[in-house]
Design an enzyme around this catalytic site. Structure first.
Site, PDB file in Angstrom:
ATOM      1  N   HIS A   1      48.385  30.821  13.479  1.00 26.63           N
ATOM      2  CA  HIS A   1      48.401  31.263  12.130  1.00 26.63           C
ATOM      3  C   HIS A   1      49.746  31.253  11.290  1.00 26.63           C
ATOM      4  CE1 HIS A   1      47.969  34.042   8.617  1.00 26.63           C
ATOM      5  NE2 HIS A   1      46.499  33.571   8.896  1.00 26.63           N
TER       6      HIS A   1
ATOM      7  N   CYS B   1      46.171  29.033   6.363  1.00 19.63           N
ATOM      8  CA  CYS B   1      45.954  30.043   5.662  1.00 19.63           C
ATOM      9  C   CYS B   1      46.528  30.164   4.205  1.00 19.63           C
ATOM     10  CB  CYS B   1      46.539  31.338   6.251  1.00 19.63           C
ATOM     11  SG  CYS B   1      46.424  32.750   5.466  1.00 19.63           S
TER      12      CYS B   1
ATOM     13  N   HIS C   1      41.896  29.468   6.655  1.00 20.95           N
ATOM     14  CA  HIS C   1      41.511  30.633   5.690  1.00 20.95           C
ATOM     15  C   HIS C   1      41.971  30.345   4.358  1.00 20.95           C
ATOM     16  CE1 HIS C   1      43.005  33.493   9.304  1.00 20.95           C
ATOM     17  NE2 HIS C   1      41.843  32.969   9.687  1.00 20.95           N
TER      18      HIS C   1
ATOM     19  N   ASP D   1      39.424  34.622   3.305  1.00 19.33           N
ATOM     20  CA  ASP D   1      40.616  35.678   3.806  1.00 19.33           C
ATOM     21  C   ASP D   1      40.410  37.215   2.969  1.00 19.33           C
ATOM     22  OD1 ASP D   1      42.405  36.289   5.597  1.00 19.33           O
ATOM     23  OD2 ASP D   1      43.812  34.931   5.090  1.00 19.33           O
ATOM     24  N   HIS D   2      41.544  37.858   3.016  1.00 17.37           N
ATOM     25  CA  HIS D   2      41.376  39.074   2.421  1.00 17.37           C
ATOM     26  C   HIS D   2      40.741  39.090   1.312  1.00 17.37           C
ATOM     27  CE1 HIS D   2      45.399  39.328   4.700  1.00 17.37           C
ATOM     28  NE2 HIS D   2      44.469  39.070   5.686  1.00 17.37           N
TER      29      HIS D   2
ATOM     30  N   TYR E   1      39.527  43.951   4.137  1.00 16.97           N
ATOM     31  CA  TYR E   1      38.185  43.196   4.887  1.00 16.97           C
ATOM     32  C   TYR E   1      36.784  43.884   4.389  1.00 16.97           C
ATOM     33  CZ  TYR E   1      41.301  40.463   7.682  1.00 16.97           C
ATOM     34  OH  TYR E   1      42.090  39.280   7.921  1.00 16.97           O
TER      35      TYR E   1
HETATM   36  C1  CS2 Z   1      45.722  38.159   8.760  1.00 12.43           C
HETATM   37  C2  CS2 Z   1      46.313  38.181  10.263  1.00 12.43           C
HETATM   38  O1  CS2 Z   1      45.885  36.700   6.964  1.00 12.43           O
HETATM   39  C3  CS2 Z   1      45.153  37.075   7.922  1.00 12.43           C
HETATM   40  O2  CS2 Z   1      44.347  36.347   8.286  1.00 12.43           O
HETATM   41  O3  CS2 Z   1      44.548  39.153   8.903  1.00 12.43           O
HETATM   42  O4  CS2 Z   1      45.883  39.445  10.790  1.00 12.43           O
HETATM   43  C4  CS2 Z   1      45.518  37.005  11.164  1.00 12.43           C
HETATM   44  O5  CS2 Z   1      44.431  37.245  11.484  1.00 12.43           O
HETATM   45  C5  CS2 Z   1      46.418  36.959  12.361  1.00 12.43           C
HETATM   46  O6  CS2 Z   1      47.739  36.787  11.852  1.00 12.43           O
HETATM   47  C6  CS2 Z   1      45.726  35.628  13.079  1.00 12.43           C
HETATM   48  O7  CS2 Z   1      46.618  35.779  14.361  1.00 12.43           O
HETATM   49 MN    MN Z   2      44.889  34.451   7.159  1.00 13.62          MN
END
Ligand code: CS2
Ligand code: MN
Length: 358
Positions: A207, A245, A274, A320-321, A334
């Site tokens: 990530h 991501c 993501h 993602d978020h 989340y």
């Molecule tokens: C975060 C991180 O952006 C994301 O997805 O929530 O916590 C992510 O899950 C970790 O960095 C992955 O190892």
């Molecule tokens: Mn992410």
């Protein structure tokens, strides 16, 4: 999309039920983890089996783990890393036995992702997470106090209590670790585990660092395309892959996210996506998270989905978020509602792109 997933914190720790996830149309995968195994220890088969069965009993699949975290001794390069690496290999083998195909991880020192506000209020009264350099508290201890207070008792990924308790000690331990040392330590780790991954057909998906720039003087090594090329070369194998991501990489306006997708998905180096949007704020580098729609943020989600379609992406993806909306109060980023909206939107884009092309 075939492998649309939803991150879930487990029945003990998540107010969201598997049934809720099942009811989000077009969702087939749960992105899960064992949250009660301390970082560095082997994930026991019984616990993996229990999680797998629980998810399957709800009519969903468990093929992606986020995350199996990397012990800091591995990132620092201490002699004790060899034992932790052995444990990691064992965990990979155990996960493979239960049909896990992708392991998401990150290689950020001390902290996982960082925000300066977990409840930034937008004009419609929804709440999102935000990063503003001017709000950065320069003392890491104070930073942690703030995150703890802001997260209102929820354990945020990467901010587990055992990690936070140790921050002072960790800062000292990392003092000799610059970006090139950290990269060397990543190579040492990959050289050891990737052959095991190849043997068990489990793909590692690193990530990006979030935000994608050094903080508190700690190095960051996955910030952009150049970093990805360097990491790829540390160990040539499709098992040494990336989580792309879109939010994390997109936080630097110089990163062309659709182009990065086109390049690395085409090379079969990105088994996990993501998908989220962010909105730049006045100051360079400042942003807040937003609803997934292109119209709500600074990233063009259509171009992102189109890049996935054009390169024949058939890996795993999750929203993602999300925002906190409709009175939902839970783990920041989340909640159920906005991530479900995100899925519906992403699936809608995908359907349109697919039809356009057939
Ligand atoms: C975060 C991180 O952006 C994301 O997805 O929530 O916590 C992510 O899950 C970790 O960095 C992955 O190892
Ligand atoms: Mn992410």
């Amino acid at each position: 999309m075939k492998n649309m997933g939803f991150r879930w914190y487990g029945s003990n720790d998540d107010a969201i039920k598997l049934k809720d996830i099942r009811q989000i149309p077009g969702t087939t995968q749960v992105v899960g983890a064992l949250f009660d195994v301390p970082v560095g220890e082997v994930w026991p088969k019984e616990k993996i089996a229990a999680l797998k069965h629980e998810v399957e009993a709800a009519g969903l699949k468990l093929e992606v783990i986020e995350s199996v975290n990397i012990h800091d001794d591995i990132k620092i390069g201490l002699p004790s890393r060899d034992q932790y690496i052995e444990n990691y290999k064992e965990t990979i083998r155990n996960l493979a036995e239960y049909g896990i195909k992708v392991i998401c991880y990150n290689f950020m020192p001390v902290f996982d992702w960082l925000r300066t506000n977990l409840h930034y209020q937008l004009s419609d009264e929804s709440k999102v997470m935000a990063f503003q350099s001017s709000k950065l508290v320069n003392d890491p201890d104070k930073m942690i106090e703030k995150v703890k207070k802001d997260s209102q008792g929820f354990v945020m990924p990467g901010w587990e209590p055992e990690r936070l308790a140790e921050v002072k000690r960790l800062f000292t331990a990392y003092s000799g670790v610059d970006a090139s040392k950290l990269t060397e330590n990543l190579k040492y780790f990959l050289d050891a585990i990737i052959p095991v991954c190849a043997e068990c057909d489990v793909r590692m998906a690193m990530h990006p660092d979030d935000p994608p720039r050094p903080l508190f003087g700690l190095p960051r090594i996955y910030k952009n395309r150049e970093d990805m090329l360097a990491i790829e070369q540390l160990h040539e194998s499709k098992y040494n892959g990336f989580t792309i991501c879109t939010g994390s990489l997109g936080e630097n306006p110089a990163n062309d996210v659709p182009a990065i997708i086109r390049e690395f998905v085409a090379k079969d180096r990105a088994p996990f996506i993501h998908a989220r949007n962010i909105k730049f704020m006045g100051n360079e580098g400042d942003f807040h998270e937003s609803a997934h729609l292109s119209s709500e943020g600074s990233l063009d989600m259509y171009e992102i989905m189109k890049a996935l379609y054009d390169t024949g992406f058939d890996g795993y993806i999750r929203p993602d978020h999300g925002r906190d909306i409709w009175g939902e109060e839970g783990r920041p980023g989340y909640g159920l509602y906005d991530r479900a909206l995100g899925i519906t939107y992403l699936n809608g884009l995908w359907e349109a792109i697919e039809k356009e092309n057939n």
